[in-house]
Design a protein around this motif. Structure first.
Motif, PDB file in Angstrom:
ATOM      1  N   VAL A  63      -7.212  -2.608  -5.541  1.00  0.00           N
ATOM      2  CA  VAL A  63      -6.544  -2.668  -4.367  1.00  0.00           C
ATOM      3  C   VAL A  63      -6.838  -2.127  -3.162  1.00  0.00           C
ATOM      4  O   VAL A  63      -6.016  -2.144  -2.096  1.00  0.00           O
ATOM      5  N   HIS A  69      -6.558   1.662  -9.785  1.00  0.00           N
ATOM      6  CA  HIS A  69      -5.265   1.085 -10.191  1.00  0.00           C
ATOM      7  C   HIS A  69      -5.289   0.381 -11.628  1.00  0.00           C
ATOM      8  O   HIS A  69      -6.330  -0.276 -11.809  1.00  0.00           O
ATOM      9  N   LYS A  88       0.747  -3.259  -2.348  1.00  0.00           N
ATOM     10  CA  LYS A  88      -0.156  -3.308  -3.580  1.00  0.00           C
ATOM     11  C   LYS A  88       0.519  -4.183  -4.719  1.00  0.00           C
ATOM     12  O   LYS A  88      -0.068  -4.034  -5.834  1.00  0.00           O
TER      13      LYS A  88
END
Length: 133
Positions: A63, A69, A88
């Motif tokens: 991201v 992530h 995000k």
């Protein structure tokens, strides 16, 4: 090969990811679990993420904030995303917008393509509305 039984930490991490509408980094997961019945240490979160990645139960998504992530589900090299740089949020695309290009390149260059990665980065409608753009 049958899936391995999940540890308490792995189950907690999976549940944290499943309850989120956006990808989470290890620190996000740790903070979400802190103070709950499922509380685990940060080291356990990292170990659990590594094991879940190895078992192909979760995937990493970039991201663009210099942190890994994680999302629920198997990594699929033909899955493409729209990724909001503000909130995000990740929106999976239901089809490959460049499959014809991949086939064309493969034929023209006699090149067997194993996979490609395609993500689009920008700002979602909700974030644009929030700033009045």
């Amino acid at each position: 090969m049958p899936a391995r039984k999940l540890t308490k930490g792995q189950q907690a991490v999976l549940e944290a990811l499943a309850s989120s509408k956006r990808p989470l980094c290890a620190q996000d997961i740790y903070l979400q679990l802190r103070g709950t019945e499922q509380e685990v240490g940060l080291a356990t979160v990292y170990r659990s993420l590594e094991a879940l990645l190895a078992d192909d139960r979760i995937q990493i998504i970039d991201v663009r904030d210099n942190q890994a992530h994680y999302l629920m589900g198997r990594a699929n090299h033909s899955q493409h995303h729209l990724i909001c740089l503000s909130c995000k949020r990740v929106v999976p695309l239901d089809h490959c917008p460049v499959s014809a290009l991949e086939q064309h390149l493969s034929q023209d260059h006699e090149f067997q393509i194993a996979y490609h990665v395609l993500d689009f980065y920008g700002t979602c409608g909700e974030c644009r509305q929030a700033v009045g753009a």
